[in-house]
Motif scaffolding. Structure first.
Motif, short mmCIF file in Angstrom:
data_model
loop_
_atom_site.label_atom_id
_atom_site.label_comp_id
_atom_site.label_asym_id
_atom_site.label_seq_id
_atom_site.Cartn_x
_atom_site.Cartn_y
_atom_site.Cartn_z
N LEU A 96 0.81 -1.21 0.00
CA LEU A 96 0.00 0.00 0.00
C LEU A 96 0.84 1.26 0.00
N PHE A 97 1.81 1.36 0.91
CA PHE A 97 2.56 2.60 1.08
C PHE A 97 3.62 2.81 0.00
N THR A 98 4.24 1.73 -0.49
CA THR A 98 5.21 1.92 -1.57
C THR A 98 4.53 2.35 -2.86
N TRP A 99 3.25 2.01 -3.02
CA TRP A 99 2.54 2.36 -4.24
C TRP A 99 2.04 3.80 -4.22
N LEU A 100 2.04 4.45 -3.06
CA LEU A 100 1.51 5.80 -2.97
C LEU A 100 2.24 6.76 -3.91
N PHE A 101 3.56 6.64 -3.99
CA PHE A 101 4.33 7.47 -4.92
C PHE A 101 4.77 6.69 -6.15
N ARG A 102 5.21 5.42 -5.96
CA ARG A 102 5.64 4.65 -7.12
C ARG A 102 4.49 4.43 -8.08
N GLY A 103 3.28 4.29 -7.56
CA GLY A 103 2.13 4.13 -8.44
C GLY A 103 1.89 5.37 -9.29
N GLU A 104 2.08 6.55 -8.69
CA GLU A 104 1.94 7.79 -9.45
C GLU A 104 2.97 7.87 -10.57
N ILE A 105 4.18 7.40 -10.28
CA ILE A 105 5.23 7.43 -11.30
C ILE A 105 4.93 6.43 -12.41
N VAL A 106 4.49 5.24 -12.03
CA VAL A 106 4.15 4.23 -13.04
C VAL A 106 3.01 4.72 -13.93
N GLU A 107 2.02 5.36 -13.34
CA GLU A 107 0.88 5.86 -14.10
C GLU A 107 1.14 7.24 -14.71
N LYS A 108 2.36 7.78 -14.48
CA LYS A 108 2.76 9.07 -15.03
C LYS A 108 1.78 10.19 -14.65
N TYR A 113 0.52 16.65 -9.19
CA TYR A 113 0.69 17.13 -7.81
C TYR A 113 1.81 18.15 -7.73
N PHE A 114 2.93 17.86 -8.40
CA PHE A 114 4.10 18.73 -8.31
C PHE A 114 3.87 20.09 -8.98
N LEU A 115 3.00 20.13 -9.97
CA LEU A 115 2.72 21.38 -10.66
C LEU A 115 1.66 22.23 -9.95
N ARG A 120 5.25 20.19 -0.93
CA ARG A 120 5.50 18.76 -1.05
C ARG A 120 5.41 18.05 0.29
N GLU A 121 5.74 18.76 1.36
CA GLU A 121 5.60 18.16 2.68
C GLU A 121 4.14 17.85 3.00
N VAL A 122 3.24 18.73 2.55
CA VAL A 122 1.80 18.49 2.74
C VAL A 122 1.36 17.29 1.91
N LEU A 123 1.93 17.15 0.72
CA LEU A 123 1.62 15.99 -0.13
C LEU A 123 2.04 14.69 0.56
N VAL A 124 3.24 14.67 1.13
CA VAL A 124 3.71 13.48 1.85
C VAL A 124 2.79 13.16 3.02
N ALA A 273 11.36 11.56 4.94
CA ALA A 273 10.62 11.51 3.68
C ALA A 273 10.30 12.92 3.18
N ALA A 274 9.95 13.84 4.11
CA ALA A 274 9.64 15.21 3.72
C ALA A 274 10.88 15.92 3.18
N LEU A 275 12.04 15.64 3.77
CA LEU A 275 13.28 16.24 3.26
C LEU A 275 13.65 15.66 1.90
N ARG A 276 13.39 14.37 1.73
CA ARG A 276 13.75 13.71 0.47
C ARG A 276 12.89 14.21 -0.69
N ILE A 277 11.61 14.42 -0.45
CA ILE A 277 10.73 14.80 -1.55
C ILE A 277 11.00 16.22 -2.03
N ARG A 278 11.62 17.06 -1.20
CA ARG A 278 11.98 18.40 -1.64
C ARG A 278 12.92 18.39 -2.83
N LYS A 279 13.80 17.38 -2.86
CA LYS A 279 14.80 17.29 -3.92
C LYS A 279 14.42 16.29 -5.00
N MET A 280 13.23 15.74 -4.91
CA MET A 280 12.82 14.70 -5.84
C MET A 280 12.49 15.30 -7.20
N GLU A 281 13.00 14.69 -8.25
CA GLU A 281 12.71 15.08 -9.62
C GLU A 281 12.07 13.91 -10.35
#
Length: 287
Positions: A96-108, A113-115, A120-124, A273-281
């Motif tokens: 469940l939790f690994t798919w929260l972001f990886r699923g968004e990437i797989v489904e493009k 969310y990023f736009l 991003r901390e609120v998103l996490v 996780a909140a610190l990591r997503i700040r630099k996520m591309e």
């Protein structure tokens, strides 16, 4: 222009109101994804598999003619510690939790969310809360239903055990441990999905650690989530079989330490996780 100025002034004066509204919006979107998609059907199977087994046991032994309360209390404890803690909750939270972001990437779709004008901390936080609510709902209801069937088929003696004996305390212990497991495992797997492109491999490492942590020195055992969860279980299950030969008995931890410890671990991992997503591309081509 006046509306834009008013909006900016509102954000400067009370940003927490905006963040709360955004958090609620993300939570609503993610709950619909988690609960209503066909892809989520697997979690029903993982969560309610032991309930079906207990129901079959109850049908085979109506009014407890082939069993007794002491035996079934032990069976319930074994099912909870062996299946729920070590298998069901672990793999349920992992999927469940690994798919929260990886699923968004797989489904493009993560770039939507990023736009958006969303921190991003609120998103996490929103995705994490959605995962926690989903996992707690499934597994919490499964534990409640399993417990009810386990003691309900005894009739009056079962009701007396629950409402006039230690049974209700056992139920509270199982449900609170389930909730803490969803928080702890959920935070770890959400962070892994942001750090590793393939969170399954580090997830296997976490599984091995959580499974065999009891054979390590007492100090290392305290770095395991399962170590603290077992301290909160209402019925103790001593090690049995070949594992008993290698188990290192560590000094038990008080619930007053175990619960804050798990909550602090969850908070620390979420900060990471909140610190990591700040630099996520986003790079859909790489995935």
């Amino acid at each position: 222009m006046n509306q834009l100025r008013n909006f900016r002034a509102f954000v400067r004066e009370a940003p927490w109101r905006l963040w709360t509204a955004q958090l609620a919006a993300v939570l609503g979107i993610e709950l619909k994804k988690n609960l209503l998609r066909r892809r989520s059907a697997w979690i029903y199977i993982v969560a309610f598999a032991p309930t079906l087994i207990i129901a079959a046991h109850a049908l085979h032994s109506p009014m407890g003619i082939h069993c007794n309360l002491e035996e079934d209390t032990h069976i319930m404890a074994v099912i909870f510690q062996v299946y729920y803690l070590r298998l069901g909750l672990f793999f349920g939270c992992m999927g469940l939790f690994t798919w929260l972001f990886r699923g968004e990437i797989v489904e493009k779709s993560l770039h939507y969310y990023f736009l958006s004008p969303l921190r991003r901390e609120v998103l996490v936080a929103g995705k994490f809360l959605a995962g926690v609510v989903t996992s707690m709902s499934f597994f919490g209801f499964s534990v409640l239903l399993s417990f009810g069937i386990m003691y309900g088929h005894f009739g009056a003696p079962g009701r007396a055990f629950v409402f006039n004996g230690p049974g209700f305390g056992h139920l509270i212990g199982y449900l609170s441990t389930t909730a803490l497991a969803c928080l702890g495992y959920g935070a770890v797997f959400l962070a892994l999905s942001l750090i590793a492109k393939n969170p399954i491999l580090p997830g296997i490492v976490v599984l091995l650690w959580e499974t065999f942590h009891a054979v390590f020195p007492a100090m290392l055992q305290k770095l395991s989530i399962t170590f603290y969860l077992k301290q909160l279980c209402p019925v103790e299950i001593p090690p049995d079989g070949i594992m008993a030969l290698f188990t290192v008995v560590a000094e038990p931890v008080s619930p007053w330490i175990a619960v804050p410890g798990l909550l602090c671990l969850t908070l620390a991992v979420m900060v990471l996780a909140a610190l990591r997503i700040r630099k996520m591309e986003i790079s859909y081509l790489a995935d």
